[in-house]
Design a protein around this motif. Structure first.
Motif, PDB file in Angstrom:
ATOM      1  N   PRO A 114       0.805  -1.235   0.000  1.00 10.41           N
ATOM      2  CA  PRO A 114       0.000   0.000   0.000  1.00 10.41           C
ATOM      3  C   PRO A 114       0.832   1.276   0.000  1.00 10.41           C
ATOM      4  CG  PRO A 114      -0.019  -1.015   2.161  1.00 10.41           C
ATOM      5  CD  PRO A 114       0.701  -1.970   1.251  1.00 10.41           C
ATOM      6  N   GLU A 115       2.159   1.161   0.134  1.00  9.98           N
ATOM      7  CA  GLU A 115       2.997   2.351   0.137  1.00  9.98           C
ATOM      8  C   GLU A 115       3.102   2.984  -1.250  1.00  9.98           C
ATOM      9  OE1 GLU A 115       4.059  -0.743   0.958  1.00  9.98           O
ATOM     10  OE2 GLU A 115       5.997  -1.156   0.059  1.00  9.98           O
ATOM     11  N   LEU A 116       2.710   2.255  -2.302  1.00  7.07           N
ATOM     12  CA  LEU A 116       2.744   2.786  -3.661  1.00  7.07           C
ATOM     13  C   LEU A 116       1.364   3.295  -4.039  1.00  7.07           C
ATOM     14  CD1 LEU A 116       4.235   3.187  -6.382  1.00  7.07           C
ATOM     15  CD2 LEU A 116       3.429   0.913  -7.012  1.00  7.07           C
TER      16      LEU A 116
ATOM     17  N   TYR B 149       3.749   8.142  -9.807  1.00  2.00           N
ATOM     18  CA  TYR B 149       3.979   6.935  -9.026  1.00  2.00           C
ATOM     19  C   TYR B 149       4.657   7.378  -7.741  1.00  2.00           C
ATOM     20  CZ  TYR B 149       2.801   4.558 -13.303  1.00  2.00           C
ATOM     21  OH  TYR B 149       2.125   4.122 -14.409  1.00  2.00           O
ATOM     22  N   ARG B 150       3.876   7.424  -6.658  1.00  3.84           N
ATOM     23  CA  ARG B 150       4.332   7.973  -5.379  1.00  3.84           C
ATOM     24  C   ARG B 150       4.586   6.843  -4.399  1.00  3.84           C
ATOM     25  NH1 ARG B 150       0.297  12.022  -2.863  1.00  3.84           N
ATOM     26  NH2 ARG B 150       0.953  13.170  -4.710  1.00  3.84           N
ATOM     27  N   LEU B 151       5.771   6.847  -3.803  1.00  2.50           N
ATOM     28  CA  LEU B 151       6.164   5.817  -2.854  1.00  2.50           C
ATOM     29  C   LEU B 151       6.410   6.459  -1.495  1.00  2.50           C
ATOM     30  CD1 LEU B 151       6.820   2.783  -2.674  1.00  2.50           C
ATOM     31  CD2 LEU B 151       9.179   3.373  -3.126  1.00  2.50           C
ATOM     32  N   GLU B 152       5.625   6.049  -0.504  1.00  2.00           N
ATOM     33  CA  GLU B 152       5.757   6.561   0.862  1.00  2.00           C
ATOM     34  C   GLU B 152       6.863   5.792   1.586  1.00  2.00           C
ATOM     35  OE1 GLU B 152       3.886   9.071   2.130  1.00  2.00           O
ATOM     36  OE2 GLU B 152       2.696   9.252   0.296  1.00  2.00           O
ATOM     37  N   ASN B 153       7.575   6.476   2.455  1.00  2.00           N
ATOM     38  CA  ASN B 153       8.611   5.843   3.264  1.00  2.00           C
ATOM     39  C   ASN B 153       7.949   5.232   4.498  1.00  2.00           C
ATOM     40  OD1 ASN B 153      10.890   5.020   4.568  1.00  2.00           O
ATOM     41  ND2 ASN B 153      11.868   7.023   4.605  1.00  2.00           N
ATOM     42  N   THR B 154       7.725   3.939   4.465  1.00  2.00           N
ATOM     43  CA  THR B 154       7.032   3.265   5.568  1.00  2.00           C
ATOM     44  C   THR B 154       7.955   2.985   6.747  1.00  2.00           C
ATOM     45  OG1 THR B 154       7.439   1.120   4.540  1.00  2.00           O
ATOM     46  CG2 THR B 154       5.333   2.206   4.059  1.00  2.00           C
ATOM     47  N   ARG B 155       9.241   3.240   6.603  1.00  2.00           N
ATOM     48  CA  ARG B 155      10.154   3.021   7.728  1.00  2.00           C
ATOM     49  C   ARG B 155       9.981   4.093   8.803  1.00  2.00           C
ATOM     50  NH1 ARG B 155      14.401   2.736   3.462  1.00  2.00           N
ATOM     51  NH2 ARG B 155      14.005   0.735   2.485  1.00  2.00           N
ATOM     52  N   LEU B 156       9.432   5.234   8.418  1.00  2.00           N
ATOM     53  CA  LEU B 156       9.226   6.306   9.397  1.00  2.00           C
ATOM     54  C   LEU B 156       8.048   6.007  10.303  1.00  2.00           C
ATOM     55  CD1 LEU B 156       9.753   9.499   7.232  1.00  2.00           C
ATOM     56  CD2 LEU B 156      11.345   8.407   8.786  1.00  2.00           C
ATOM     57  N   CYS B 157       6.908   5.745   9.713  1.00  2.00           N
ATOM     58  CA  CYS B 157       5.677   5.494  10.454  1.00  2.00           C
ATOM     59  C   CYS B 157       4.875   4.444   9.707  1.00  2.00           C
ATOM     60  CB  CYS B 157       4.831   6.756  10.568  1.00  2.00           C
ATOM     61  SG  CYS B 157       5.650   8.093  11.425  1.00  2.00           S
ATOM     62  N   ARG B 158       4.246   3.567  10.434  1.00  2.00           N
ATOM     63  CA  ARG B 158       3.436   2.540   9.781  1.00  2.00           C
ATOM     64  C   ARG B 158       2.106   3.087   9.301  1.00  2.00           C
ATOM     65  NH1 ARG B 158       4.978  -0.777  14.330  1.00  2.00           N
ATOM     66  NH2 ARG B 158       6.889  -1.831  13.762  1.00  2.00           N
TER      67      ARG B 158
END
Length: 196
Positions: free
Chosen positions: A11-13, A24-33
């Motif tokens: 779901p990060e994409l 095409y947006r990719l969220e940084n899931t390492r920061l916050c779930r």
């Protein structure tokens, strides 16, 4: 404009399509779930900041008379604030049809973008958009690469998502989407022009 998360397992994409562009947006899931701002996700993202403030508040009265402590605390606080404010929040590949690609990186605090950097790659210099593999230590990592060639023949490579480094299924989704929007349309229009 419509928005979709094309990969249920990732779901990060987020893919955003418009008549003139696609992102095409990719969220940084390492920061916050949590992608949505809830009380739990805000606490999860900022708990370390709260602990640091608490430690500074406890230590300040004890060592406030010592000038070396003040200087060290100021330097450590500045470094901590800098690293927190320059975290990568999300990275994007924006396809501008018949114009080129734009690579974007947003940095800041979780939920609060502070800085955005953009690199535009014109379609005239774009040679290819590929999935490449590289070695890091003893493991193989896949990454996207934008190959461009300037008018004087110099070849350069830009790496989308260079900070987040997503897994292969996400790279494959972005690769197919960019090729479908940029290269397939161009190939079809060239073929139609040649047939006429």
């Amino acid at each position: 404009m419509r928005s979709a998360a094309p990969l249920p397992d990732h779901p990060e994409l987020t893919v955003i399509h418009n008549s003139a562009w696609s992102e095409y947006r990719l969220e940084n899931t390492r920061l916050c779930r949590g992608a949505h701002r809830t009380a739990h996700s805000v606490f999860e993202c900022f708990w370390l900041d709260m602990v640091v403030c608490l430690v500074v508040a406890i230590l300040w009265p004890i060592f406030a008379w010592h000038s070396a402590f003040k200087a060290g605390l100021a330097a450590a606080s500045t470094l901590y604030a800098y690293t927190r404010c320059t975290q990568v929040l999300r990275e994007s590949v924006v396809v501008l049809r018949s114009l080129g690609l734009q690579l974007e990186t947003q940095r800041g605090l979780p939920f609060i973008p502070l800085f955005t950097s953009r690199r535009f790659i014109p379609f005239t210099t774009l040679r290819d958009f590929v999935i490449n593999e590289g070695l890091r230590g003893w493991s193989v990592h896949y990454y996207l690469a934008v190959i461009q060639q300037s008018s004087n023949g110099e070849v350069t490579i830009d790496v989308p998502f260079e900070n987040i480094m997503p897994r292969f299924p996400i790279l494959l989704e972005v690769y197919h989407g960019v090729h479908e929007l940029l290269f397939d349309d161009t190939t079809d229009s060239i073929a139609q022009t040649c047939n006429n």
